[in-house]
Scaffold this motif. Structure first.
Motif, PDB file in Angstrom:
ATOM      1  N   ILE A   9       0.879  -1.175   0.000  1.00  0.00           N
ATOM      2  CA  ILE A   9       0.000   0.000   0.000  1.00  0.00           C
ATOM      3  C   ILE A   9       0.912   1.218   0.000  1.00  0.00           C
ATOM      4  O   ILE A   9       1.807   1.322   0.831  1.00  0.00           O
ATOM      5  CB  ILE A   9      -0.917   0.039   1.240  1.00  0.00           C
ATOM      6  N   ARG A  10       0.675   2.110  -0.950  1.00  0.00           N
ATOM      7  CA  ARG A  10       1.468   3.345  -0.984  1.00  0.00           C
ATOM      8  C   ARG A  10       0.602   4.506  -1.468  1.00  0.00           C
ATOM      9  O   ARG A  10      -0.405   4.290  -2.134  1.00  0.00           O
ATOM     10  CB  ARG A  10       2.716   3.190  -1.837  1.00  0.00           C
ATOM     11  N   LYS A  11       1.006   5.712  -1.110  1.00  0.00           N
ATOM     12  CA  LYS A  11       0.275   6.910  -1.515  1.00  0.00           C
ATOM     13  C   LYS A  11       0.357   7.092  -3.022  1.00  0.00           C
ATOM     14  O   LYS A  11       1.406   6.900  -3.626  1.00  0.00           O
ATOM     15  CB  LYS A  11       0.841   8.160  -0.835  1.00  0.00           C
ATOM     16  N   SER A  12      -0.753   7.475  -3.630  1.00  0.00           N
ATOM     17  CA  SER A  12      -0.783   7.752  -5.054  1.00  0.00           C
ATOM     18  C   SER A  12      -0.133   9.109  -5.312  1.00  0.00           C
ATOM     19  O   SER A  12      -0.430  10.078  -4.619  1.00  0.00           O
ATOM     20  CB  SER A  12      -2.223   7.778  -5.554  1.00  0.00           C
ATOM     21  N   ILE A  13       0.738   9.169  -6.309  1.00  0.00           N
ATOM     22  CA  ILE A  13       1.350  10.451  -6.654  1.00  0.00           C
ATOM     23  C   ILE A  13       0.469  11.242  -7.620  1.00  0.00           C
ATOM     24  O   ILE A  13       0.651  12.442  -7.780  1.00  0.00           O
ATOM     25  CB  ILE A  13       2.761  10.271  -7.261  1.00  0.00           C
ATOM     26  N   ASN A  14      -0.514  10.578  -8.229  1.00  0.00           N
ATOM     27  CA  ASN A  14      -1.389  11.240  -9.200  1.00  0.00           C
ATOM     28  C   ASN A  14      -2.746  11.634  -8.646  1.00  0.00           C
ATOM     29  O   ASN A  14      -3.406  12.481  -9.210  1.00  0.00           O
ATOM     30  CB  ASN A  14      -1.596  10.329 -10.417  1.00  0.00           C
ATOM     31  N   ASP A  15      -3.172  10.990  -7.587  1.00  0.00           N
ATOM     32  CA  ASP A  15      -4.519  11.214  -7.051  1.00  0.00           C
ATOM     33  C   ASP A  15      -4.391  11.532  -5.564  1.00  0.00           C
ATOM     34  O   ASP A  15      -4.357  10.637  -4.724  1.00  0.00           O
ATOM     35  CB  ASP A  15      -5.369   9.967  -7.281  1.00  0.00           C
TER      36      ASP A  15
END
Length: 89
Positions: A9-15
């Motif tokens: 699980i990782r943070k979205s860089i686009n959203d």
């Protein structure tokens, strides 16, 4: 019914605010006492699905694994190692 196990699980860089969740398809039977979440508990959007041609350790996928990457809304409450049941894809 499809059983998945979350591997990353990782943070979205686009959203902004959303997470990218990676899960591998499991070949297991589901037993009554198993702790498994249903997809309707979380808002998930399938982004891609593939079979790994090589190990991808950064997202917990091994060569030959079938995996799916999904966008999860903020506050989804999912955790690495947790299993999910998808009713349909």
């Amino acid at each position: 019914m499809t059983l998945l196990m979350i591997t990353d699980i990782r943070k979205s860089i686009n959203d902004c605010g959303s997470d990218i969740v990676t899960a591998v398809f499991m070949n297991e039977d589901v037993h009554g006492g198993d702790k498994i979440r249903s997809q309707d508990e979380n808002i998930l959007l399938a982004l891609e699905s593939a079979t790994a041609q090589k190990d991808i350790p950064a997202i917990g996928v091994h060569c030959g694994d079938q995996y799916i990457r999904m966008r999860a809304n903020p506050g989804h409450g999912l955790a690495i190692g947790e299993r999910l049941i998808l009713v349909s894809i």
